[in-house]
Each structure stands twice: as C-alpha cells, then as structure tokens.
Write an enzyme that holds these catalytic residues in place. Sequence first.
Site, short mmCIF file in Angstrom:
data_model
loop_
_atom_site.label_atom_id
_atom_site.label_comp_id
_atom_site.label_asym_id
_atom_site.label_seq_id
_atom_site.Cartn_x
_atom_site.Cartn_y
_atom_site.Cartn_z
CG ASP A 59 37.56 -15.34 -13.35
OD1 ASP A 59 37.22 -14.22 -13.76
OD2 ASP A 59 37.14 -16.41 -13.84
CG ASP A 74 43.30 -18.55 -13.07
OD1 ASP A 74 42.30 -19.22 -13.39
OD2 ASP A 74 43.31 -17.72 -12.14
#
Length: 263
Positions: free
Chosen positions: A11, A9
């Site tokens: 952010d 991932d």
Amino acid sequence: MNYDLIALDIDGTLLTDGHVLTAGVREAVREAHDRGAEIVLCTGRGPVNAMPVLDELGLAGTMITHNGAATVDSASRGVLHQYSIEAAELARFREYCLLAKLHFDINTPFEMLIEGITPEAQQMYKLYGANPVMRKPGEPLPEGLVKFTLFGEIADLDRVEADWNGWTHGLQHIRSGDYFIDVQHKEASKGTALQQLARLRGIEQSRVMAIGNYFNDVGMLAFAGMGVAVANSPDAVKEAANVLTRSNEEDGVAHALRAFAWK
C-alpha cells in the site's frame, strides 16, 4: 540481475492510492521475476488480504506480513516464522481504544478479529480486501496473536501516538499508515524478517533490494543493499533509502526496477 531478492511494500508503494495494480508495475515485477529475482511482498497487511495482490502479479511464494511479525508461504498457507504476543500484553491498548471509542482489530497470522464495526471501518476493510470476524468481547483471545491495529482519523491517531509514547511496555507501536497504528512484538519488523529470509536463502545483503513508502518500511530500506523510497514517502523514510523513485501514482516501482534491478 543486480539483485536476487526484491522486497515490495504493497500500500502506497506497489499499488496506487486507489489500490490499483497498474499494468506497468505488474509487467516490471513479472520481468524481475522472469530474470531470476525472488519477489517478496513485505507488508503490514495480513496474508489473507495480501495474497490477492500476489495472485494479481501472477506469482506465489513467501510473503512477509504484519510488518514482519509473520512470514508465510502463500501456497501452503504455512507460517514460516512469527513473533507472537500474549493477550495480556494487549489489554492496556484494547482498553484505551474501547474507552476512546476507537476502532481496532486483533490479528493472528491468518485471522482478523473485531469487536465492533463503524461505517468508516467497514469501508476501509472493503478497500483493503479484508474480511474481519466479529468476536464476543468476553471470549478469550486465541493464542499466537501477532498484531493489534488501531484505525482512525489522523488527528485522533496523532493524539494516541503522543499518549502511547509516554507508556512503558514490552511491545512496540508503529505508524504503518496515516490512518493506522500497529502494536506488535518489540523485535518484529520488516527489516528483521527480510534479513532472516535473506540469510535462509543464502543471499548477501548487497543482493537485496527493497522498495517502500512509510515508517514501517524504514527497517527493510536500511537493511537492503538497495533501499528505494517512492516519491510519496515522508522525509524520514526518504532519508533511510539509498535512492528515490517516482510516486506510487507514477509507476514508481516499475521505474525503480528498470533503473536499478537489471541495468
């Protein structure tokens, strides 16, 4: 290497809260790649503002974007797979946001469309490296839509989420960050897209690693043979993971890779 496919991932996981890719994280990701693992960014972002992160890592290849609604190739800008939704399915959500004066954008795999802008939204797009295109509200939406994203304050989104939880509809809405709610195809998820990619590559589930921090990461953490949640994750996300690592402010991705990926 213990894993052939590593999903990251962006952010709140790969980047710091200030949206910085630290040297330590970059070096660890590059080392995992050099040791033979395929690195796949698995993000709620669209391809256009995810590709600069991939470039900063010095990598190229497949990215899972829009929470799994569009899997794309960064080099060719081709869409490998997408979960499309119809404009008519979004009408209720759009009208709700217009009435409540809440900011939203509407996305195809490579386009982000808006109908208005606030100073707060403008700053948010700058922070995420996004360049939305202003559309006229009366114009028909394009085909191949994959995501509708609502941006606002936490208290406002909590109320929206409570309202939408009471709706009956054929889509899904998911909190993809404190300030975002995404509406998309009911079958789209990071977990589903990662599973599809692993199958395409002929990689066993046990040879997949995923690292994330938020509710839209739960599916991929649960699917992966090694699901890792960073320390800044909500409790429900931590519970979906096999192990925890340090926070995104403490080079958590680098720590996890060195602790689990090749030891």
